[in-house]
Motif scaffolding. Structure first.
Motif, PDB file in Angstrom:
ATOM      1  N   THR A 161       0.834  -1.201   0.000  1.00 48.67           N
ATOM      2  CA  THR A 161       0.000   0.000   0.000  1.00 48.67           C
ATOM      3  C   THR A 161       0.871   1.255   0.000  1.00 48.67           C
ATOM      4  O   THR A 161       2.091   1.195   0.190  1.00 48.67           O
ATOM      5  CB  THR A 161      -0.908   0.033   1.241  1.00 48.67           C
ATOM      6  OG1 THR A 161      -0.078   0.163   2.411  1.00 48.67           O
ATOM      7  CG2 THR A 161      -1.747  -1.233   1.346  1.00 48.67           C
ATOM      8  N   GLU A 162       0.220   2.389  -0.172  1.00 48.94           N
ATOM      9  CA  GLU A 162       0.938   3.664  -0.142  1.00 48.94           C
ATOM     10  C   GLU A 162       1.607   3.905   1.202  1.00 48.94           C
ATOM     11  O   GLU A 162       2.605   4.605   1.299  1.00 48.94           O
ATOM     12  CB  GLU A 162      -0.030   4.820  -0.452  1.00 48.94           C
ATOM     13  CG  GLU A 162      -0.515   4.832  -1.899  1.00 48.94           C
ATOM     14  CD  GLU A 162      -1.478   5.989  -2.161  1.00 48.94           C
ATOM     15  OE1 GLU A 162      -1.750   6.748  -1.207  1.00 48.94           O
ATOM     16  OE2 GLU A 162      -1.940   6.120  -3.310  1.00 48.94           O
ATOM     17  N   LYS A 163       1.041   3.313   2.257  1.00 48.72           N
ATOM     18  CA  LYS A 163       1.633   3.458   3.588  1.00 48.72           C
ATOM     19  C   LYS A 163       2.747   2.442   3.825  1.00 48.72           C
ATOM     20  O   LYS A 163       3.314   2.366   4.912  1.00 48.72           O
ATOM     21  CB  LYS A 163       0.560   3.308   4.665  1.00 48.72           C
ATOM     22  CG  LYS A 163      -0.447   4.464   4.670  1.00 48.72           C
ATOM     23  CD  LYS A 163      -1.452   4.289   5.807  1.00 48.72           C
ATOM     24  CE  LYS A 163      -2.416   5.459   5.846  1.00 48.72           C
ATOM     25  NZ  LYS A 163      -3.414   5.313   6.953  1.00 48.72           N
ATOM     26  N   GLU A 173       2.498  -0.995   3.644  1.00 47.03           N
ATOM     27  CA  GLU A 173       2.111  -2.239   4.312  1.00 47.03           C
ATOM     28  C   GLU A 173       1.860  -3.342   3.292  1.00 47.03           C
ATOM     29  O   GLU A 173       1.083  -3.172   2.337  1.00 47.03           O
ATOM     30  CB  GLU A 173       0.850  -2.024   5.158  1.00 47.03           C
ATOM     31  CG  GLU A 173       0.493  -3.243   5.985  1.00 47.03           C
ATOM     32  CD  GLU A 173      -0.483  -2.933   7.108  1.00 47.03           C
ATOM     33  OE1 GLU A 173      -0.848  -3.885   7.821  1.00 47.03           O
ATOM     34  OE2 GLU A 173      -0.874  -1.767   7.277  1.00 47.03           O
TER      35      GLU A 173
END
Length: 496
Positions: A122-124, A126
């Motif tokens: 993900t963009e974060k 994860e």
């Protein structure tokens, strides 16, 4: 009928919602209590090999319990937990399809599900599995404890260990560690040439220790029997029979109190070696703890509560008399009579009975004034004969025995003797124990005629050792209560 609390009413309402969802699955032709499911990966496998899985575009199949869920529209995230760990999944209507995304949306925290999908980040940052297929496997009909409040009621944690294991990863790790400790204890002894054996749990006499037994009844034989309180006497019979190095690791039962160190049902390991003595058992004990710690923790330096303990150093060996003198300034070897011994104990605040002999007084003072101070591994040796009915007398000191107990972090972790193999002496000691029993001592050792018969055939000089496996597990997992290392500890019934 008792009035429902608000919490019980809310739980029943939530359960009703889940029952309705269960029926909805059935209407769709899905069994809510599923079928065999083939996995290709565990959560930790995916996390460890994410880069190559992303590069290859390979699909993964995992299964586990939904532990968190976010989003209810056309897309949402959730977390799936299996034994290896926890991983995020992402379901999107236009990728997963209407049926799969529908299953995702209707799933509750606690449901057991199967996921097929591809890995992405993900963009974060994860690692996440994008859902291609969502398979309901088991519908959870009860809600798990709230995420932030958790399962905090200690009594409830022990009663509902299954929920405790779901919610607390450290609890799972403790019991995985326990399994490893037991495995490496066995490995150590097997490597030393010991033979693992099994002896009866039901005994005709409650012998081998001073403890109150659980009593049961055998209908076919029309006789009372006892759940074993120790492994000792059967194992020593095997030494008589020529099995020179034996051990048993199993449950024993003592009908006594429950506290942070004691559970009525616990795991004991006992070892017997022909032609050895209590010095050999000290070496064996020290080496075993070091071996198991190295295997399980990778180090012999451990933390237990506020204490730092080094199992890797040479363990101190000190007589009970000398260690009592160290901490109380009383030298019991210089005391001539039982009366003087009782007076010395009372002078430092230790309560003793009026007819208590000197050896028992010494042991009482040790228990109350010394034991808690023994933090680093310490062998306390040369116990009084009055509290050691199965130990060999010490040459030159008939009032003492070749016995030790090992203490770490202020508690006993093992008990060992040079075994008494003189059948005449053994009979005399049993007779004294029977006198104590007649005076009301429920823990006194019974007369065991068959064991004396075995000794009369000849028990070679023998070293014996008993170690409480639960306490070893407490030490190596930094657990403060024995109930933290027993999956299903004994609990008082809940009053309805």
């Amino acid at each position: 009928m008792a009035k429902q609390t608000q919490e019980e009413k809310r739980e029943n309402e939530l359960r009703k919602v889940r029952l309705d969802k269960m029926e909805a699955l059935r209407e769709k032709g899905v069994n809510p209590f599923g079928q065999r499911f083939e996995r290709t990966h565990h959560a930790q496998d995916v996390l460890e090999h994410a880069e190559e899985l992303i590069a290859s575009g390979e699909e993964v199949i995992i299964a586990g319990r939904l532990m968190a869920k976010r989003g209810q529209g056309k897309a949402g995230f959730a977390n799936v937990q299996d034994l290896s760990g926890n991983i995020q999944i992402y379901s999107r209507l236009d990728v997963a399809g209407e049926d799969n995304h529908g299953f995702f949306k209707k799933a509750d925290i606690g449901d057991i599900v199967g996921i097929r999908g591809v890995v992405f980040v993900t963009e974060k940052g994860e690692t996440t599995i994008s859902v291609r297929k969502f398979t309901p496997l088991t519908k959870s009909l009860r809600p798990l404890p709230e995420k932030y409040h958790g399962l905090t009621d200690v009594e409830l944690r022990y009663r509902q260990r299954y929920v405790d294991l779901i919610m607390n990863r450290e609890v799972q790790n403790t019991f995985i560690m326990r399994s490893k400790i037991v495995r490496y204890v066995r490995e150590f002894l097997d490597n030393q040439g010991f033979l693992e054996v099994e002896t009866p749990v039901l005994h005709g006499l409650a012998g081998g220790a001073t403890a109150r037994p659980f009593i049961t009844y055998h209908n076919a034989l029309d006789m009372e029997m006892y759940m074993r309180i120790a492994l000792e006497l059967h194992l020593k019979r095997l030494i008589v029979g020529g099995l020179e190095k034996v051990y048993e690791l199993g449950r024993v039962f003592r009908n006594e109190g429950i506290d942070t160190r004691h559970n009525p049902e616990f795991t004991m390991m006992e070892v017997y070696q022909a032609y050895a003595d209590y010095n050999d058992m000290m070496d064996l004990t020290e080496n075993m703890f070091k071996y198991v710690a190295e295997k399980v923790l990778g180090t012999t330096k451990i933390t237990y509560g506020e204490h730092e303990v080094d199992l890797g150093v040479k363990w101190e060996r000190i007589t009970m008399n000398d260690v009592v003198k160290r901490y109380t300034d009383i030298d019991f070897s210089a005391i001539a009579t039982d009366e003087e011994a009782r007076a010395a104990a009372r002078a430092i605040g230790v309560s003793v009975e009026d007819d208590m002999p000197k050896g028992k007084v010494l042991a009482e003072v040790f228990d109350e004034k010394v034991e808690a101070n023994l933090i680093q591994p310490t062998f306390v040796i040369d116990y009084p004969i009055e509290i050691s009915p199965l130990s060999r007398r010490k040459d030159g000191h008939p009032e003492l025995t070749d016995r030790f107990e090992v203490f770490i972090v202020g508690r006993e972790h093992g008990n060992a003797f040079s075994e008494l193999n003189d059948p005449i002496d053994q009979r005399e000691r049993f007779e004294k124990q029977m006198e104590a029993k007649a005076k009301g001592d429920e823990e006194a050792h019974p007369m065991d005629e068959d064991f004396i018969t075995a000794l009369e055939y000849g028990l070679p000089p023998t070293g014996g050792l008993g170690i409480g496996i639960d306490r070893m597990c407490m030490l190596l997992t930094n657990s403060q209560s024995i109930r933290d290392v027993i999956l299903f500890p004994t609990m008082k019934n809940i009053e309805k």
